[in-house]
Design a protein around this motif. Structure first.
Motif, PDB file in Angstrom:
ATOM      1  N   ARG A   8      57.644 -34.381-141.985  1.00 53.96           N
ATOM      2  CA  ARG A   8      57.020 -35.333-142.869  1.00 53.96           C
ATOM      3  C   ARG A   8      56.021 -35.763-143.068  1.00 53.96           C
ATOM      4  NH1 ARG A   8      60.133 -38.800-138.325  1.00 53.96           N
ATOM      5  NH2 ARG A   8      59.169 -37.595-137.081  1.00 53.96           N
ATOM      6  N   ARG A  11      54.619 -33.750-146.189  1.00 51.35           N
ATOM      7  CA  ARG A  11      55.635 -34.732-147.623  1.00 51.35           C
ATOM      8  C   ARG A  11      54.440 -35.653-147.925  1.00 51.35           C
ATOM      9  NH1 ARG A  11      60.384 -36.881-145.182  1.00 51.35           N
ATOM     10  NH2 ARG A  11      60.984 -34.639-145.589  1.00 51.35           N
ATOM     11  N   TRP A  12      53.859 -36.381-147.145  1.00 52.58           N
ATOM     12  CA  TRP A  12      52.914 -36.965-147.021  1.00 52.58           C
ATOM     13  C   TRP A  12      51.062 -36.507-147.568  1.00 52.58           C
ATOM     14  CZ3 TRP A  12      52.525 -42.475-147.396  1.00 52.58           C
ATOM     15  CH2 TRP A  12      53.159 -43.222-145.823  1.00 52.58           C
ATOM     16  N   THR A  82      65.629 -39.627-146.018  1.00 55.43           N
ATOM     17  CA  THR A  82      64.818 -40.752-145.561  1.00 55.43           C
ATOM     18  C   THR A  82      66.357 -42.079-146.655  1.00 55.43           C
ATOM     19  OG1 THR A  82      62.826 -41.480-146.723  1.00 55.43           O
ATOM     20  CG2 THR A  82      63.824 -40.752-143.732  1.00 55.43           C
TER      21      THR A  82
END
Length: 311
Positions: A8, A11-12, A82
């Motif tokens: 994650r 990803r950011w 998500t």
């Protein structure tokens, strides 16, 4: 920088870099996407692959095929890790459908954004859905009036620049209906929201298109109009000239005294803008009939300049 253990965080990191490079040259974006591609291959997860495909859509040049994005995004939506990430991709898909004038499908996607975003308590997907739905109705030329409760909801999220999209659409609705006072208020608010996206002394195309709408909704000085036209001419040199082209269009339609100086510049931008970005009513208007005096699908009844006066 080595990859983070948590996917994650990577990803950011890549997502923010893609957004930051969105106004950079194609070469810089391509280099970043190659790094992201290698990262997704190393991760080997469906969600990482979906992330890279979504970034490819976000980083497209205006010269690339919007239809390719529309084909790619459905698989991205289901591959996201998500629900919120899936809704982000669904928002991009809804916009792509709208750009392709697949309006019924765009509305379906917008309704899904509103429903699912509301169920999850996520205001941004809901706002994007409302914006797509209102923009789709505007582009089809449906009779509309300003939805003040919707505008007020957008104001409550004023820290998000995307709220400006919804406020701007409401401003154009007011303008096309001839309610220039309300259009001016909303256009001024939009420009204020989008101004932080501008670099020092170099207004963004989003800010300029809001200023162009403001200029036609309330009295402006000759000096202000000439400054705005000059800024639009400079903004139109970017790889994505569509917004600047519309700013040119509305100024030249409403202020014919600007045409001798800037018509050739606007025409040059029009000729190098891909068809999908210049035909059909867009954020403000259908550029071709406004610039060239040809028949268009939407009547701008408050613009009183006769067609015979157009170059």
């Amino acid at each position: 920088t080595p990859p983070f253990e948590d996917e994650r965080l990577d990803r950011w990191r890549f997502g923010l870099q893609v957004e930051a490079l969105n106004v950079a040259g194609a070469e810089a974006r391509h280099a970043l996407l190659m790094k992201a591609e290698a990262w997704a291959t190393a991760r080997g997860t469906p969600s990482a692959r979906a992330d890279v495909n979504h970034w490819r859509v976000l980083a497209q040049d205006s010269t690339e095929d919007v239809e390719a994005a529309a084909r790619l995004l459905p698989s991205v939506i289901v591959g996201k890790a998500t629900r919120s990430a899936s809704l982000s991709s669904l928002g991009s898909y809804a916009v792509a459908l709208m750009e392709l004038r697949r309006f019924d499908e765009a509305r379906d996607a917008a309704d899904r954004l509103i429903h699912e975003g509301g169920a999850l308590g996520l205001p941004v997907p809901v706002m994007i859905g409302e914006w797509v739905r209102r923009s789709t109705d505007y582009r089809e030329g449906l009779p509309l009036t300003v939805d003040e409760p919707l505008a007020q909801a957008a104001r409550s999220l004023q820290a998000d620049a995307r709220a400006g999209q919804l406020l701007f659409t409401e401003a154009t609705i007011a303008w096309r209906a001839g309610d220039l006072a309300v259009g001016a208020t909303l256009a001024r608010e939009t420009a204020a929201l989008w101004r932080p996206r501008s670099s020092a002394g170099n207004p963004s195309a989003h800010c300029l298109i809001a200023q162009a709408l403001l200029a036609v909704c309330e009295p402006s000085t000759d000096e202000a109009l000439h400054t705005l036209a000059t800024q639009l001419e400079e903004a139109a040199q970017s790889p994505r000239p569509g917004l600047a082209l519309q700013g040119f269009g509305v100024l030249l339609r409403c202020f014919p005294e600007l045409r001798p100086r800037w018509f050739d510049a606007a025409k040059a931008v029009f000729e190098r803008t891909p068809t999908v970005y210049r035909q059909g009513v867009r954020e403000i208007l259908d550029v071709e009939p406004v610039l060239f005096g040809t028949a268009g699908p939407v009547s701008y009844t408050h613009l009183t300049l006769p067609t015979s006066d157009l170059v």
